[in-house]
Design a protein around this motif. Structure first.
Motif, PDB file in Angstrom:
ATOM      1  N   LEU A  27       0.832  -1.206   0.000  1.00 47.10           N
ATOM      2  CA  LEU A  27       0.000   0.000   0.000  1.00 47.10           C
ATOM      3  C   LEU A  27       0.871   1.264   0.000  1.00 47.10           C
ATOM      4  CD1 LEU A  27      -2.747   1.443   0.248  1.00 47.10           C
ATOM      5  CD2 LEU A  27      -2.571   1.148   2.731  1.00 47.10           C
ATOM      6  N   VAL A  28       1.927   1.264   0.790  1.00 45.26           N
ATOM      7  CA  VAL A  28       2.825   2.423   0.849  1.00 45.26           C
ATOM      8  C   VAL A  28       3.480   2.655  -0.509  1.00 45.26           C
ATOM      9  CG1 VAL A  28       4.959   3.312   1.857  1.00 45.26           C
ATOM     10  CG2 VAL A  28       3.235   2.234   3.320  1.00 45.26           C
ATOM     11  N   LYS A  29       3.916   1.593  -1.149  1.00 44.73           N
ATOM     12  CA  LYS A  29       4.563   1.726  -2.462  1.00 44.73           C
ATOM     13  C   LYS A  29       3.593   2.300  -3.496  1.00 44.73           C
ATOM     14  CE  LYS A  29       7.724  -2.119  -1.548  1.00 44.73           C
ATOM     15  NZ  LYS A  29       8.043  -3.545  -1.813  1.00 44.73           N
ATOM     16  N   GLU A  30       2.323   1.965  -3.369  1.00 43.20           N
ATOM     17  CA  GLU A  30       1.320   2.517  -4.273  1.00 43.20           C
ATOM     18  C   GLU A  30       1.025   3.979  -3.934  1.00 43.20           C
ATOM     19  OE1 GLU A  30      -0.509   1.254  -6.997  1.00 43.20           O
ATOM     20  OE2 GLU A  30       1.147  -0.171  -6.941  1.00 43.20           O
ATOM     21  N   SER A  31       0.963   4.295  -2.650  1.00 45.41           N
ATOM     22  CA  SER A  31       0.522   5.630  -2.232  1.00 45.41           C
ATOM     23  C   SER A  31       1.512   6.730  -2.604  1.00 45.41           C
ATOM     24  CB  SER A  31       0.278   5.653  -0.717  1.00 45.41           C
ATOM     25  OG  SER A  31       1.492   5.550   0.002  1.00 45.41           O
ATOM     26  N   VAL A  32       2.785   6.395  -2.820  1.00 38.85           N
ATOM     27  CA  VAL A  32       3.757   7.433  -3.184  1.00 38.85           C
ATOM     28  C   VAL A  32       3.428   8.051  -4.536  1.00 38.85           C
ATOM     29  CG1 VAL A  32       5.612   6.438  -1.797  1.00 38.85           C
ATOM     30  CG2 VAL A  32       5.347   5.729  -4.190  1.00 38.85           C
ATOM     31  N   LYS A  33       2.543   7.419  -5.295  1.00 39.95           N
ATOM     32  CA  LYS A  33       2.125   7.980  -6.580  1.00 39.95           C
ATOM     33  C   LYS A  33       1.265   9.228  -6.393  1.00 39.95           C
ATOM     34  CE  LYS A  33       2.089   3.333  -8.624  1.00 39.95           C
ATOM     35  NZ  LYS A  33       1.247   2.245  -9.213  1.00 39.95           N
ATOM     36  N   VAL A  34       0.706   9.377  -5.185  1.00 38.29           N
ATOM     37  CA  VAL A  34      -0.071  10.572  -4.853  1.00 38.29           C
ATOM     38  C   VAL A  34       0.705  11.332  -3.785  1.00 38.29           C
ATOM     39  CG1 VAL A  34      -2.276  11.459  -3.996  1.00 38.29           C
ATOM     40  CG2 VAL A  34      -2.214   9.349  -5.361  1.00 38.29           C
ATOM     41  N   PRO A  35       1.422  12.389  -4.147  1.00 34.35           N
ATOM     42  CA  PRO A  35       2.332  13.064  -3.202  1.00 34.35           C
ATOM     43  C   PRO A  35       1.673  13.515  -1.901  1.00 34.35           C
ATOM     44  CG  PRO A  35       2.661  13.875  -5.437  1.00 34.35           C
ATOM     45  CD  PRO A  35       1.454  13.007  -5.489  1.00 34.35           C
ATOM     46  N   GLY A  36       0.413  13.913  -1.956  1.00 32.64           N
ATOM     47  CA  GLY A  36      -0.234  14.407  -0.750  1.00 32.64           C
ATOM     48  C   GLY A  36      -0.920  13.342   0.078  1.00 32.64           C
ATOM     49  N   MET A  37      -0.633  12.066  -0.216  1.00 31.95           N
ATOM     50  CA  MET A  37      -1.338  10.966   0.438  1.00 31.95           C
ATOM     51  C   MET A  37      -0.496  10.338   1.544  1.00 31.95           C
ATOM     52  SD  MET A  37      -4.031   8.901   0.519  1.00 31.95           S
ATOM     53  CE  MET A  37      -4.866   9.037  -1.075  1.00 31.95           C
ATOM     54  N   LYS A  38      -1.120  10.104   2.696  1.00 30.66           N
ATOM     55  CA  LYS A  38      -0.551   9.281   3.755  1.00 30.66           C
ATOM     56  C   LYS A  38      -1.441   8.059   3.899  1.00 30.66           C
ATOM     57  CE  LYS A  38       1.304  13.205   6.421  1.00 30.66           C
ATOM     58  NZ  LYS A  38       2.735  12.877   6.347  1.00 30.66           N
ATOM     59  N   CYS A  39      -0.863   6.938   4.290  1.00 34.10           N
ATOM     60  CA  CYS A  39      -1.684   5.726   4.347  1.00 34.10           C
ATOM     61  C   CYS A  39      -1.449   4.908   5.615  1.00 34.10           C
ATOM     62  CB  CYS A  39      -1.440   4.857   3.113  1.00 34.10           C
ATOM     63  SG  CYS A  39       0.244   4.245   2.985  1.00 34.10           S
ATOM     64  N   LEU A  40      -0.827   5.518   6.626  1.00 31.29           N
ATOM     65  CA  LEU A  40      -0.557   4.791   7.862  1.00 31.29           C
ATOM     66  C   LEU A  40      -0.780   5.726   9.035  1.00 31.29           C
ATOM     67  CD1 LEU A  40       0.461   2.313   9.358  1.00 31.29           C
ATOM     68  CD2 LEU A  40       2.800   2.969   8.773  1.00 31.29           C
ATOM     69  N   GLU A  41      -1.645   5.318   9.957  1.00 33.87           N
ATOM     70  CA  GLU A  41      -1.981   6.195  11.081  1.00 33.87           C
ATOM     71  C   GLU A  41      -1.871   5.442  12.407  1.00 33.87           C
ATOM     72  OE1 GLU A  41      -5.420   9.402  12.474  1.00 33.87           O
ATOM     73  OE2 GLU A  41      -5.515   8.464  10.499  1.00 33.87           O
ATOM     74  N   PRO A  42      -0.655   5.342  12.957  1.00 31.53           N
ATOM     75  CA  PRO A  42      -0.506   4.737  14.289  1.00 31.53           C
ATOM     76  C   PRO A  42      -1.301   5.551  15.301  1.00 31.53           C
ATOM     77  CG  PRO A  42       1.633   5.045  13.218  1.00 31.53           C
ATOM     78  CD  PRO A  42       0.633   5.816  12.424  1.00 31.53           C
ATOM     79  N   SER A  43      -2.131   4.866  16.080  1.00 30.28           N
ATOM     80  CA  SER A  43      -3.044   5.575  16.969  1.00 30.28           C
ATOM     81  C   SER A  43      -2.822   5.187  18.424  1.00 30.28           C
ATOM     82  CB  SER A  43      -4.497   5.292  16.579  1.00 30.28           C
ATOM     83  OG  SER A  43      -5.388   5.900  17.489  1.00 30.28           O
ATOM     84  N   GLY A  44      -2.805   6.194  19.300  1.00 30.57           N
ATOM     85  CA  GLY A  44      -2.659   5.955  20.724  1.00 30.57           C
ATOM     86  C   GLY A  44      -3.974   5.894  21.465  1.00 30.57           C
TER      87      GLY A  44
END
Length: 637
Positions: free
Chosen positions: A200-217
């Protein structure tokens, strides 16, 4: 200017030694540490005052906003944060209409919660984002699965909309290890889930403004963990993701940039401010160790959500005050975006009123308090700077403990994290039961006119509808099992400090008879009044009807009035000196007809017990256990 100089000459600098001499004299021999040094929930010792010289010892002194390690944040000219509101998506067209509506009311960050990820097709996502200027608002997608399919649909919708992907701010909030911690189960082995995440991360770099991981506390803080523990666990979680992604061929800077962190914000006002400042500092150190290309890749992107541990069903509007101070902590700590949950979120689906109030709470902080105008508004406070350093130090120690055990995932498998959180939650619930921690309107100062609970969803209130199928609790020495098909650990269950008190009061309300606690006030006017007030609050916590009185001249007059009122409980409110005489007399007259309780812990307690009096209430009482006992005695289950 001359006048100012002459004025300040009248106030020469005072040394710390002089301050301590004055404090010692005023204490008149009392222990300085016991009287004036207090501890935070995480055990950090806080001095009664700090001075400029204390800052000289701090490693992070002298940094400006925007400077590595970003303890003061990345914003250098203001403190503008994003006001976020989440929308449950069941109907894509309706969710789009809601989004357009709330953006006109001050929302600058949208959270779309997709309950059915398989429905997130490109057409539906385009419908969801219709007429939204994607370069002007942050968009977050929260899903329980199918993240790669969701990304493909979002990317196609962005292409259709002609959006400038270098200017959009989007997040697909995946967190497989956090989901494992919350649910206790993943449908695939954790390593396979991390492979999926890397793709998913490798795919998401195609969209510069995209983050795809949200570690949550929030999974930790909403289960009872303190600020230090939440910070350490989130850092360990993030570091596990750094290790997993880099091991799968992703560059450190790419791995770090794809993350946005979520922290819960609790009621500890200053520690929560310090937590976010310490989080940025420690994360910058962690990421730098992985060798990114530039320092700016080590900046932590933080979203904050008001916590649930201290939210209550009874006297629910107090929740607005709680979320307001929590939002202030997040803003002063430099969060990039903030979600203020509606005051009724813990016990029912929010309505238009509660959502509007939640939005406006943030707008007030910006538009009326002007907390968005100055970069790092908390800077310069000796106390906050010292607290930031202490919190960073303690969180780092716990982070290293987790790393020495093999990292976040291994500690989760071993049950270490679950057991630490359970121990903290049990200690905190004990404080709530004894009223060392006050939940206004619930375990102290209940609203006497509130005879029934607000309309609520029982399952939501007591977490009966929590996601995941795993069962069990983190008791004793935790263990876990994993098969070739899935990954299982002991889940970290959400909890609230008010739960047992609410169950107690709901039981009272659902019983056929509402007990009456009668204050038999007699003797010393000052003592009887103080003890009657204490006792009235004590029994009202359980939902009992309370009847206070101005005072009786004789014991017989008081007992007659109590029995005539058909009191279930007679609380004797007087002075310690008078109890030895009047309490046995009242007990003999009322025994078998009402429960007799003595308000206080008088020196004659043993003698009164010998007379047959069993029940005493005081500030030392465990309020919860005592009221549960009275409910059982009165036949209330």
């Amino acid at each position: 200017m001359d006048k100012k100089e002459r004025l300040f000459e009248k106030f020469p600098p005072v040394t710390t030694e002089k301050w301590m001499e004055k404090i010692t004299a005023d204490l008149k021999g009392a222990d300085f540490r016991k009287k004036l040094v207090w501890k935070t929930r995480d055990g950090l010792e806080v001095m009664p005052f700090y001075r400029q010289e204390d800052l000289d010892k701090l490693n992070h002194k002298g940094f400006l906003p925007g400077d590595y390690p970003y303890v003061r944040g990345a914003r250098i000219s203001d403190n503008r944060w994003l006001v976020r509101q989440d929308i449950a998506v069941t109907d894509y067209d309706a969710a789009n209409a809601t989004a357009l509506n709330i953006m006109m009311r001050g929302v600058s960050s949208l959270g779309f919660v997709l309950s059915e990820p398989q429905s997130a097709t490109a057409d539906n996502i385009s419908l969801l984002l219709k007429s939204i200027h994607l370069e002007s608002v942050e968009v977050n997608f929260i899903t329980t699965g199918m993240a790669k399919e969701l990304f493909a649909a979002v990317a196609a919708a962005l292409l259709t909309a002609g959006a400038d992907t270098s200017k959009v701010r989007m997040t697909i909030a995946t967190d497989p290890l956090g989901r494992l911690a919350a649910n206790g189960k993943l449908c695939i082995p954790a390593e396979q889930g991390l492979d999926y995440l890397a793709d998913l991360v490798k795919e998401s770099v195609k969209v510069p403004g995209m983050k795809c991981l949200e570690p949550s506390g929030t999974v930790f803080s909403n289960a009872g963990a303190g600020p230090v523990a939440e910070l350490a666990f989130v850092l360990a979680l993030g570091n596990d993701y750094m290790a997993a992604l880099t091991a799968r061929g992703i560059k450190p800077e790419t791995a770090a940039r794809t993350m946005k962190f979520t922290f819960g914000i609790g009621p500890d006002f200053f520690p929560e401010i310090a937590k976010l400042r310490a989080a940025r500092m420690l994360w910058a150190v962690i990421v730098k160790a992985w060798g990114p290309k530039q320092e700016q890749d080590t900046m932590m992107d933080i979203h904050s959500v008001t916590g649930r541990w201290n939210k209550t069903l009874y006297d629910p509007y107090v929740n607005m005050l709680r979320t307001q101070t929590e939002a202030m902590s997040a803003v002063l700590g430099g969060a990039g975006s903030v979600t203020v949950e509606p005051f009724d979120a813990v016990f029912r689906n929010a309505d238009e009123f509660s959502e509007r109030i939640a939005r406006n709470q943030q707008l007030l902080l910006a538009e009326e308090s002007h907390l968005d105008k100055v970069a790092d508004p908390a800077a310069g406070s000796y106390y906050i700077e010292e607290l930031t350093s202490m919190m960073a130090h303690e969180a780092w120690k716990l982070f290293l403990e987790i790393e020495n055990e093999g990292g976040f995932l291994q500690s989760l498998r071993n049950g270490t994290i679950q057991n630490k959180i359970k121990a903290a939650a049990d200690l905190r619930k004990g404080d709530v039961a004894r009223r060392k921690e006050i939940l206004l309107g619930t375990n102290q100062y209940p609203a006497f006119g509130e005879h029934t609970a607000p309309a609520h969803d029982h399952g939501r209130l007591f977490h009966a509808t929590a996601t995941g199928t795993a069962t069990g609790t983190a008791t004793g020495t935790a263990t876990a099992t994993a098969s070739a098909e899935d990954e299982e650990v002991i889940p970290i269950k959400p909890s609230r400090g008010a739960e047992e008190f609410e169950k107690l009061r709901l039981a009272t309300e659902s019983s056929q008879h509402r007990p009456l606690a009668f204050m038999l006030t007699i003797g010393n006017p000052a003592m009887r009044s103080a003890r009657a007030q204490f006792s009235s609050n004590f029994f009202a916590v359980a939902g009992y009807e309370v009847r206070n009185n101005n005072g009786f001249e004789t014991v017989s007059e008081g007992v007659s009035a109590a029995l005539e009122s058909k009191a279930d409980i007679i609380v004797i409110c007087s002075s310690d000196d008078e109890y030895a005489i009047i309490a046995p007399e009242i007990f003999r007259m009322a025994t078998g007809r009402a429960i007799v309780v003595v308000a206080g812990n008088p020196p004659c307690t043993d003698a009164l017990r010998a007379e047959g009096i069993e029940h005493f209430i005081s500030i030392r009482s465990n309020v919860l256990e005592t009221l549960q006992m009275f409910n059982r005695t009165l036949g209330i289950n």
